[in-house]
Design an enzyme around this catalytic site. Structure first.
Site, PDB file in Angstrom:
ATOM      1  N   THR A 170       0.156  -1.308   0.132  1.00 14.08           N
ATOM      2  CA  THR A 170      -0.033   0.502   0.233  1.00 14.08           C
ATOM      3  C   THR A 170       1.084   0.492   0.106  1.00 14.08           C
ATOM      4  O   THR A 170       0.491   2.579  -0.234  1.00 14.08           O
ATOM      5  CB  THR A 170      -1.037  -0.353   1.338  1.00 14.08           C
ATOM      6  OG1 THR A 170       0.162  -0.351   2.557  1.00 14.08           O
ATOM      7  CG2 THR A 170      -2.114  -1.049   0.849  1.00 14.08           C
ATOM      8  N   GLU A 212      -9.466   0.936   2.014  1.00 14.56           N
ATOM      9  CA  GLU A 212     -10.747  -0.129   1.095  1.00 14.56           C
ATOM     10  C   GLU A 212     -11.533   1.000   0.763  1.00 14.56           C
ATOM     11  O   GLU A 212     -12.316   0.037  -0.208  1.00 14.56           O
ATOM     12  CB  GLU A 212     -11.504  -0.614   2.420  1.00 14.56           C
ATOM     13  CG  GLU A 212     -10.951  -0.371   3.699  1.00 14.56           C
ATOM     14  CD  GLU A 212      -9.877  -2.165   4.146  1.00 14.56           C
ATOM     15  OE1 GLU A 212     -10.313  -3.517   4.090  1.00 14.56           O
ATOM     16  OE2 GLU A 212      -9.331  -1.405   4.257  1.00 14.56           O
TER      17      GLU A 212
END
Ligand SMILES: Cc1cc2nc3c(=O)[nH]c(=O)nc-3n(C[C@H](O)[C@H](O)[C@H](O)COP(=O)(O)OP(=O)(O)OC[C@H]3O[C@@H](n4cnc5c(N)ncnc54)[C@H](O)[C@@H]3O)c2cc1C
Ligand code: SF4
Lengths: 733, 338
Positions: free
Chosen positions: A463, A699
């Site tokens: 990420t 998310e």
């Protein structure tokens, strides 16, 4: 503080990754390393009646075949097997006993000098089963669903309001089982350091979670096991819990007193966790003016027989839209399958998909523009707790997204827009996720040459944690980013929870700030104490670190170099470790939001669907890195395309076996399925949530995307497909 | 994966000599299908005979104006060969519709013809499958059969042949040259693959000890009016649900010759001479193409999940023939169906 934060800084680990210098769990090696290959059960439920390893053991190069019958000791209490994020229940224990709980369960580990030898010998292990009756089909077993403790309080009288509603929409939406399929295979290299001490390189999202787990399972002292996971080739939630290969590699290392590597095959990874198949039943009741009067959302999801895995599918409906009457329930069906796991936006990806499709259906019934319906029941307060948000710029997401997309030119009638042989559809949906923050500690070691090492046990699962930690540290210490080195994902480093839930960016960034603040104070002290210091008499709060100096804010001429100050203080290094602190505050709700707009083109005769445009307008507080942030959202959008059109783990319930356990047949979008993706970060200043105003982006990118696409497919074709994925056969029928 | 012996064939005769006496032996060319199947324990060869270095990589013109393609020509080389691009673009297009660039670089012509079905039960040794283990039963007939055959099935197997290249070769009337213990022979591509009947373990009519040495394309190449359309669950890198190879000979708008072959619908590329004959002399219109599609799909029958394929195939045939008529063949690079 400004400099790197908020800029499109390139990944600090990018070069290591593309040159192969970055090492992954299955790439570490050790003296006399041996290899384990897993033998899996081929039935979903029963007992191992007989397990004959004699032929496998005869193969030259095979060292051992570990089974429940000959393994070293493993903890016998559930507590030891419960990791930091384990759900309620009794966790699965690999090679523990002779019971079979799911197809693909590991039942033996062949260990050999060479991987290929182990793989071959694995085919020679003979297993006789005592099969038991089993069930794996959620839809067939729906009636046996049991209610979880209701997480949400009902409001008003939902059933009554629904019955009385001027307009009602009620339907089941089916989200199939989906697997994470990270690029990197699950792997562990357990290095035998002698004396029962182990260094474990594991593919995981939480090294300290794995470390504690292994200590419990193998009854080891914390200092005996060190776990590292410096790079992770994608995990998406599948690496939150320790996976069974880490147990097997460690078990074998202890049994053989040698270093052992176990790499799962792609096929075997379908025996790990997954997004649970869920029937999402949504009912909406509206008044004739288009305001919502009733919302009910019931989720019926799969779990294993041994653990209750349940996520928040329904709470989003409760939180997002104002409705005086609502009720929610989450039910589980226990089947002969492995326990599901978190997968990108767990609960929300599925639950909001259903909710947002249902809202679209209601908008059609009310003859309202879908955005207008959402604005009519827009709420500036979290409906479930009746709390204000720390910030909520969802209105802006609708507006900016609609503008960029050209929503105003939409003809609302289905099948009204076309482009040659293709029907064109425009759909939209809302996305929502939570902005969590967790305790994370960071250590910074500043050396007098102006370099800082920042370390923390957190994982970077791809990420961009390495990069944002470096950015925040560089800004806070007033150093160029090249002078910052970041060490992550080593269980001996300062504490961090598993990397998940989109909480790591905010949590780690504030830990960095805390440690850097301590360094600033110490440097300021030394600088001010220097003879004829230009900073003498300056209020300590006005002293900043900038461009390698300790300076008065707004008066950079009054400065001392870090090196001089440290020399004066006779310091080679300053080391500070700090746990982040977020004041306990229940007065506000913390969420990220998005508005997703999708254009699909559907070949009218052939049913082939293309997602030709997606605009995702995201409000997620301050964006630490607009480049990695944008990539996160794009990745989420691509995954949303997959969820809408491609992804489905297919099981033959006669055998209780997954029949597409490979990435040739389990489809995810390929390049040819991805067209324009436009990511807009809506300005969302948030002075309440934390110092930097950061919320996290992991998310939110996927939430809403499948619904926007499904709604666009309806707009294009006039067909509502409520069973995902929307494959062309469903449009032809 | 099992233990096996490995031999590298020095020439074709050597390969046949090694292959003929050993029923468990397998040829290996690019390995893109065989190795996968070995990893799944579906294929368990006693010996691998590596033919990848045999001199079968040439593409040469035949005296009658056709082309002879060596069995080891990589799929990529074939698709991008100037003679194929110019004269047999239908073949080039079909190849490029298949697999991925990396796989096509490794895959050979012979291996492509011999690739086995993608039926999931065939791949999973824990389930019954007549093709893998004759007599064990067919799991697909009452199971997951969304991508199974609608034509030429039997009660013992409903698998499809997954090759794209073969569909174009069938339409083009290609020949397969085979060498074996008894010398060389040639069979039409449409007779090369079999229907499953009660011997689903046999995919082709290749005899034991035989090797494909070349594929021959007849002179008639349909370079102008052709198209290969592959319908699948994503826009690339997926096996066909239905694919169509279409080629027309047009005089004005009148059809003087037509070829249509279907992929993804049967145990072999599916052609119907009757359907093609019905088109001759007709105007190139959707109606006539629809009629031809009906003839081509005569006898089609569905199982529980693959009924959509019948109508899909019909529509795809019409679309592909229209693309051919308009000389606007389906691009395999565009992210769009024309
Ligand atoms: C993920 C994936 C996706 C794919 N997608 C597609 C697709 O969309 N469309 C498509 O058409 N194909 C597709 N393929 C299949 C691919 O085209 C075949 O694997 C390839 O053509 C096989 O060629 P090969 O040379 O590698 O054969 P090998 O694997 O070497 O051999 C395959 C078989 O052919 C036999 N064989 C090889 N050469 C000869 C010969 N000269 N004579 C007799 N027997 C021989 C071998 O013994 C073996 O049984 C895909 C494959 C994969 C792995
Ligand atoms: S369709 Fe053919 S290949 Fe598939 S299970 Fe049945 S017999 Fe096997």
């Amino acid at each position: 503080m400004n400099g790197y934060v908020g800029t499109p800084t390139s990944r600090v680990d990018g070069r290591a990754k593309v040159t192969g210098a970055a090492k992954y769990a299955g790439e570490f090696t050790a003296d006399r390393l041996v290899h384990g290959f897993v033998v899996e059960a081929t039935i979903p439920r029963g007992r191992i009646a007989q397990l004959d390893t004699s032929e496998a053991l005869k193969v030259a190069g095979v060292l051992d075949v570990l089974t429940h019958a000959n393994r070293p000791s493993l903890a016998d209490k559930d507590d030891a097997w419960k990791d930091e994020v384990a759900p309620e229940g009794s966790p699965f224990r690999p090679l523990y006993d002779d019971t079979i709980k799911f197809n693909g369960q590991p039942i033996a580990l062949v260990v050999a000098e060479e991987w290929a030898t182990a793989k071959f010998a694995a085919t020679l292990v003979r297993i006789d089963y005592e099969q038991a009756e089993f069930a794996t089909d959620l839809e067939a077993e729906r009636g046996g669903a049991s209610e979880m403790d209701k997480p949400h309080k009902p409001r008003g009288d939902a059933a009554g309001a629904l019955a009385a509603a001027a307009l009602r929409h009620e339907a089941d939406y089916l989200i199939p089982t989906e697997h994470h399929n990270p690029m990197e295979l699950y792997a562990t290299t357990t290095v035998w350091e002698g004396d029962g001490k182990l260094t474990v390189y594991d593919k995981t999202q939480g090294v300290q979670n794995v470390q504690k787990f292994l200590c419990g399972v193998f009854d080891k002292k914390p200092e005996d096991i060190r776990v590292l996971s410096p790079y992770v080739g994608g995990a998406f939630g599948s690496g939150l819990r320790p996976q069974y290969q880490v147990v097997l590699a460690t078990l074998a290392a202890l049994a053989l007193k040698r270093s052992v590597r176990v790499v799962l095959t792609r096929q075997q990874m379908y025996g790990l966790g997954y997004r649970p198949m869920t029937i999402e039943r949504v009912a909406l009741g509206a008044k004739s003016d288009g305001t919502l009067d009733a919302v009910t959302h019931e989720a019926i999801a799969v779990t294993s027989r041994y653990e209750d895995f349940a996520r928040n599918d329904t709470g989003w409906a409760e939180q997002l839209y104002s409705s005086p009457n609502s009720s929610f329930s989450h039910k589980l069906v226990h089947l002969d399958v492995s326990t599901p796991s978190d997968m990108r936006a767990p609960g929300a990806a599925s639950g909001v998909c259903a909710l947002e499709c249902a809202m679209d259906e209601l908008a059609v019934a009310l003859n309202l523009d879908p955005i207008e319906l959402r604005l009519k029941c827009y709420s500036d307060r979290d409906q479930s707790e009746n709390l204000p948000y720390t910030s909520k710029q969802l209105r802006q997401c609708y507006a900016r997204g609609a503008e960029a997309f050209g929503w105003g030119r939409r003809d609302p009638a289905p099948r009204s827009m076309r482009d040659g042989k293709e029907l064109v559809g425009w759909g939209m949906a809302t996305g929502v996720w939570e902005a969590l923050q967790m305790p994370v500690a960071v250590r910074i070691v500043l050396t007098s040459n102006g370099h800082a090492e920042v370390s923390c046990a957190a994982s970077d699962i791809g990420t961009g944690t390495y990069t944002i930690v470096a950015q925040v540290a560089a800004d806070a210490l007033g150093l160029p980013i090249e002078n910052i080195s970041v060490r992550l994902a080593d269980s001996t480093l300062p504490q961090a929870p598993v990397e998940g839930g989109s909480w790591m960016a905010a949590s780690s960034a504030h830990a960095v700030l805390g440690a850097a603040e301590d360094i600033r104070q110490e440097l300021a002290r030394h600088a001010q104490a220097m003879p004829s210091s230009p900073l003498a008499g300056v209020d300590a709060q006005d002293i900043i670190l900038a461009e390698g100096t300790i300076a008065k804010a707004g008066e950079r001429g009054r400065a001392i170099s870090i090196a001089d100050a440290m020399r004066y203080g006779k310091l080679e290094r300053i080391e500070k470790q700090k746990l982040n602190e977020f004041p306990e505050d229940k007065s506000h709700a913390r969420n990220t939001h998005s508005a997703v707009f999708a254009e699909v083109k559907v070949d009218e005769e052939l049913g082939v669907i293309r997602v030709t445009r997606v605009v995702s307008a995201v409000a997620a507080g301050r964006i630490l890195n607009t480049k990695t942030g944008r990539s996160q959202i794009m990745g989420g959008v691509v995954w949303g395309i997959g969820m809408a059109l491609h992804e489905e783990t297919v099981m033959d319930h006669r055998f209780g076996r997954i029949m597409n356990a490979n990435i040739a047949e389990y489809h995810i979008p390929v390049n040819a399925d991805v067209h324009d993706i436009d990511v807009i970060f809506v300005d969302e200043p948030d002075t309440h949530i934390n110092k930097l105003g950061v919320k996290g982006l992991g998310e939110i990118g996927i939430v809403g995307v499948p619904a926007a696409i499904a709604n666009a497919v309806y707009h294009a074709t006039g067909k509502r497909i409520r069973r995902f994925p929307i494959t062309l056969d469903k449009l032809l029928g | 994966m099992n233990n096996f012996r490995y031999s590298r064939a020095s020439d074709i005769a050597d390969a046949i000599r090694l292959l003929a006496p050993d029923p468990g032996a397998k040829l290996i060319a690019g390995g893109t299908n065989l190795i996968d199947l070995m990893k799944e324990n579906v294929e368990r060869p006693s010996r691998l005979i590596d033919i990848s270095r045999l001199p079968l990589r040439e593409i040469v013109e035949t005296p009658d104006g056709g082309l002879r393609i060596g069995a080891l020509v990589p799929n990529s080389d074939l698709a991008y060969h100037p003679l194929i691009e110019q004269r047999y673009p239908l073949l080039a297009s079909a190849i490029l519709a298949g697999a991925s660039a990396q796989l096509r670089n490794m895959a050979s012509v012979g291996g492509n013809l011999m690739q086995r079905t993608r039926c999931p039960y065939f791949y999973d040794t824990a389930t019954p499958c007549n093709k893998r283990s004759l007599g064990s039963g067919c799991s697909a007939i009452d199971g997951l059969n969304r991508n199974h055959a609608i034509l030429g099935t039997s009660n013992s197997c409903i698998a499809t042949n997954p090759s794209d290249m073969s569909v174009a070769l069938a339409a083009l009337g290609a020949l397969v040259h085979i060498a074996g213990p008894n010398g060389e022979r040639t069979i039409a591509l449409t007779d090369f693959h079999r229907l499953p009947d009660d011997k689903p373990h046999l995919d082709t009519n290749l005899g034991s000890g035989e090797i494909i040495i070349a594929v021959e394309l007849p002179p008639h190449s349909f370079a102008r009016n052709y198209s290969y359309l592959k319908i699948r669950d994503r826009m690339s890198y997926a096996f066909a649900l239905v694919s169509v190879a279409a080629a027309l000979e047009l005089e004005g708008n009148a059809i003087s010759g037509a070829r249509v072959a279907l992929g993804g619908v049967a145990h072999k590329p599916w052609r119907s001479l009757e359907a093609e004959a019905a088109l001759r002399g007709q105007a190139a219109t959707p109606d006539h193409f629809g009629h031809a599609a009906d003839l081509l799909l005569q006898g089609a029958s569905a199982r529980s999940h693959n009924g959509f394929k019948i109508e899909l195939a019909r529509r795809a045939v019409v679309r592909t023939l229209m693309q051919a008529t308009n000389a606007t063949p389906q691009s395999q690079a565009h992210k769009k169906i024309a």
